[in-house]
Write an enzyme that holds these catalytic residues in place. Structure first.
Site, short mmCIF file in Angstrom:
data_model
loop_
_atom_site.label_atom_id
_atom_site.label_comp_id
_atom_site.label_asym_id
_atom_site.label_seq_id
_atom_site.Cartn_x
_atom_site.Cartn_y
_atom_site.Cartn_z
N THR A 1 0.86 -1.18 0.00
CA THR A 1 0.00 0.00 0.00
C THR A 1 0.90 1.23 0.00
OG1 THR A 1 -1.60 -1.18 1.34
CG2 THR A 1 -1.83 1.19 1.22
N LEU A 2 0.79 2.03 -1.03
CA LEU A 2 1.61 3.24 -1.10
C LEU A 2 0.82 4.48 -0.73
CD1 LEU A 2 3.52 2.38 -4.37
CD2 LEU A 2 4.45 2.39 -2.07
#
Lengths: 244, 317
Positions: free
Chosen positions: A23-24
């Site tokens: 997850t960025l």
């Protein structure tokens, strides 16, 4: 034509192809959750908005859910990660029920479980992008705690996530006291939610208030707060400074 | 054909010549020193007779509090005051400059300054510097047209509001205003609300702290209540002051003289270094010789006297 595999710097500690799995940034997000302890248990409030960046995409997102018999979970941040957490907790409660030993997981235990999950995910650079509020009552003991996406956890008499920390916590620090009645608690929460509605751009005027006591939990129907816009100064703002 | 470079005098405003160099240095790890900022909670509100401005008194330099009791409410005109947040030098310089311009304007026109004049002068200046003059201001005053309250942002935009907050503590203070402000407040209600908002900033924001300053401006005049509230007094101070145990002049040499020579001398010179005294006493009918070292109490003799403790059988304190 050479096939280019996804490039990673040589000294990266992450495994290959791992960027696409982490997850960025969050996509669909919920805004603040505010909660406080009152005489009989915990009161928690959250609005029902799910923003997609700067668009208000979803207006009926339930960001608070009961967990087992004794707890209530409220989440802000990425909605899909919240749904994933609910899935994990579902499994946790299910396995606990299967023991059939007359004991059930209380809010302290669930809070601890969530803390471990969140911290471990952050250590793998793949966080669940949420700030969680966990409240509940078991055997007469009230418990209210919070966990952030990097695993920071603590418990207190009143907690808030996101903007609530800046706008609601100061009010709660001033006005919260031990043994609030239900009406006073709701009034205090509504005061906080109203300020958030005025000053948080991702807040919407449709909220739910949840309560959990020894007897069980209830989540109210969605409703909206009354707002006041009739200040005379708002009617003609540039009256004293025409052209500004 | 000569290649003449015409000397053009530099125009006003900032010269951005060194920006590329600074960028290069920053990439190499050299960060510029932090500015003295005023962290801050500043507020203003309009009450029934005029305007009340409030501010905290902490000035920070990075993580350090460099001034515990600075003044953030600046004089602009006898009827106009301005609170400043952001870089302290910028807020002071810009309010000073506009205050002088207003004075000249008063001489020129022979009239009381208007708040909108101060507003326009400030926003023009700030817009000109495109946000590089880091001053966020709350301007308030009462002139012939009534009470006015404005906020001015570093880029030059302004707002006209019935209640306003700026600075790092602005959210905490705004939470108080949004829940408690109403129109037609009396003077005391207004001061109480402003004080509450600043206290909310002081106790909930790390960039704000110390005391509360309040300034009330009405048609009749202004009232500058410096340190109106001091909610952070020093705790645990003794009213009698502190005295530390004395090590000189307590009577060590006197005691030695009495013990060895059996006489009393009322006036002694200051013991230099260490003095030796000796006496024979009998313990269990056996004669014992005592070698007594009288050490000087003064701090300056400490390194000398320290060495005499080694191997000592007895130490008298």
């Amino acid at each position: 034509m050479q096939f280019m595999a996804s490039k990673q710097p040589e000294n990266s500690l992450l495994g290959p192809e791992s960027d696409s799995q982490r997850t960025l940034y969050p996509y669909v997000t919920g805004t603040s959750v505010v909660a406080l302890k009152y005489k009989d248990g915990i009161l928690m409030a959250a609005d029902m908005g799910g923003s997609y960046g700067s668009t208000l995409r979803y207006k009926s997102v339930e960001r608070m859910k009961p967990i087992g018999k004794h707890s209530l979970l409220g989440a802000s941040g990425e909605i899909s990660d919240f749904q994933e957490i609910l899935h994990y907790l579902d499994e946790l409660i299910l396995y606990d029920n299967m023991w059939d030993d007359g004991n059930s997981l209380g809010p302290k235990e669930v809070h601890n479980y969530l803390t471990r999950v969140m911290y471990n995910r952050r250590n793998k650079f793949n966080p669940l992008w949420n700030s969680l509020v966990l409240g509940g009552v078991k055997n007469g003991q009230k418990y209210l705690g919070t966990v952030s996406m990097i695993g920071v956890n603590f418990e207190d008499n009143h907690v808030a996530t996101g903007f609530g920390n800046h706008l609601a916590r100061p009010i709660l620090r001033q006005e919260w006291h031990e043994n609030l009645s239900f009406e006073d608690g709701v009034r205090l929460l509504e005061k906080c939610m109203r300020v958030l509605l005025y000053r948080d751009r991702s807040a919407i005027n449709k909220l739910q208030i949840a309560k959990i006591t020894e007897e069980g939990s209830t989540i109210s129907q969605p409703y909206s707060l009354k707002t006041y816009w009739e200040f005379s100064a708002f009617a003609n703002p540039a009256q004293g400074a025409v052209g500004s | 054909m000569s290649n003449s470079v015409i000397e053009v005098p530099p125009k006003g405003g900032f010269s951005f010549d060194l920006c590329k160099r600074n960028e290069m240095l920053a990439k190499k790890g050299l960060n510029p020193p932090s500015f003295r900022k005023t962290g801050t909670t500043i507020v203003g509100l309009i009450f029934q007779d005029g305007v009340i401005l409030g501010a905290d008194t902490r000035a920070t330099e990075g993580p350090i509090v460099c001034d515990k009791n600075c003044e953030k409410i600046h004089y602009m005109a006898p009827n106009i005051y301005c609170c400043g947040a952001g870089t302290a030098a910028d807020t002071e310089a810009v309010t000073d400059m506009v205050s002088s311009q207003l004075q000249l304007h008063r001489y020129h026109t022979g009239r009381e300054s208007r708040v909108v004049t101060a507003l326009t002068l400030l926003k023009k200046h700030l817009f000109n510097y495109q946000g590089y003059v880091s001053a966020a201001l709350v301007l308030g005053g009462v002139d012939v047209t009534g009470p006015h309250l404005h906020t001015i942002y570093p880029h030059g935009s302004t707002d006209t509001l019935p209640f306003a907050t700026m600075g790092s503590g602005s959210l905490a203070a705004m939470a108080v205003f949004e829940s408690k402000y109403k129109e037609g407040l009396t003077r005391n209600e207004g001061i109480e609300l402003v004080t509450e908002a600043i206290c909310s900033g002081i106790f909930n924001d790390l960039g704000s702290g110390s005391n509360v300053d309040v300034c009330v401006i009405t048609k009749a005049g202004k009232e500058y209540l410096r340190n109106h509230l001091q909610p952070n007094p020093r705790t645990y101070t003794s009213s009698k002051g502190y005295s530390f145990p004395k090590k000189t002049g307590v009577g060590k040499s006197c005691l030695l003289l009495q013990f060895t020579d059996k006489r009393f001398q009322p006036v002694h010179d200051l013991t230099i270094g260490v003095e030796l005294g000796a006496r024979m006493i009998s313990i269990d009918d056996k004669p014992v010789g005592l070698q007594i070292w009288d050490t000087a109490g003064q701090e300056s003799f400490r390194p000398i006297t320290r060495s005499y403790y080694r191997g000592a059988l007895l130490v008298g304190l």
